[in-house]
Design a protein around this motif. Structure first.
Motif: not given
Length: 200
Positions: A71-100
């Protein structure tokens, strides 16, 4: 477009909440920011609290892309790189509390497969069936992509769907994309509610 909601809606055994892609890259200053996407975070955090307080299951989905996802533009997709596994951008929103107790569902994990829906290439349908779920409440980002696809697939799975209409936001590549997505979901049978209409 005026949206008619269901009015006060009760929660019951068989209900579940699906929080769609509340990840840093979709929030302001993220790599693929959804306009006003941060506004839904406190609403859905409150929904998580309410569902867990009622002993009902909660699922939180996330894009979990490889660095060379199709889906990333470098591979011919429509979107900029985003939510790459393990990166800060892929983390859930800081204020979203997700209990275990919250079940995390990772999607779009394969390089050559795009998956907007939380059901595509995941075990979400099986998990819902095992939990005895018959109705799902859905909110998150973005209205006309991952929320729309998740809602339509949930309906195809035979689930009743309630869209939390105040807890979604659209990308709106075209100005009325979000409105058209809402119409499509309701035409397919989704009900509409606001977070305030849910019980504490």
């Amino acid at each position: 477009m005026a949206v008619r909601t269901t009015g006060h809606i009760g929660l019951r055994v068989g209900d579940a909440l699906i929080v769609v892609d509340l990840q840093s890259d979709f929030l302001p200053d993220g790599r693929l920011a959804v306009p006003r996407g941060d506004e839904v975070v406190p609403l859905l955090a409150d929904c998580v609290r309410r569902f867990l307080a009622h002993g009902l299951p909660v699922f939180a989905t996330r894009d979990w892309h490889p660095a060379d996802h199709c889906s990333f533009q470098a591979q011919g997709g429509p979107w900029p790189p985003h939510c790459i596994a393990g990166t800060p951008g892929a983390a859930f929103a800081r204020d979203l509390c997700l209990p275990r107790a919250v079940v995390i569902v990772s999607k779009a994990t394969e390089r050559d497969r795009e998956s907007y829906s939380a059901f595509a290439g995941t075990d979400l349908a099986q998990r819902l069936r095992r939990a005895g779920c018959t109705r799902v409440f859905v909110g998150g980002l973005a209205t006309e992509y991952c929320v729309l696809s998740t809602v339509l697939d949930a309906i195809d799975e035979g689930l009743a769907v309630v869209l939390l209409v105040d807890a979604v936001r659209a990308v709106n590549v075209q100005a009325d994309d979000g409105v058209r997505a809402l119409a499509r979901m309701t035409e397919r049978g989704a009900s509409i509610a606001t977070v305030a209409e849910l019980p504490e």
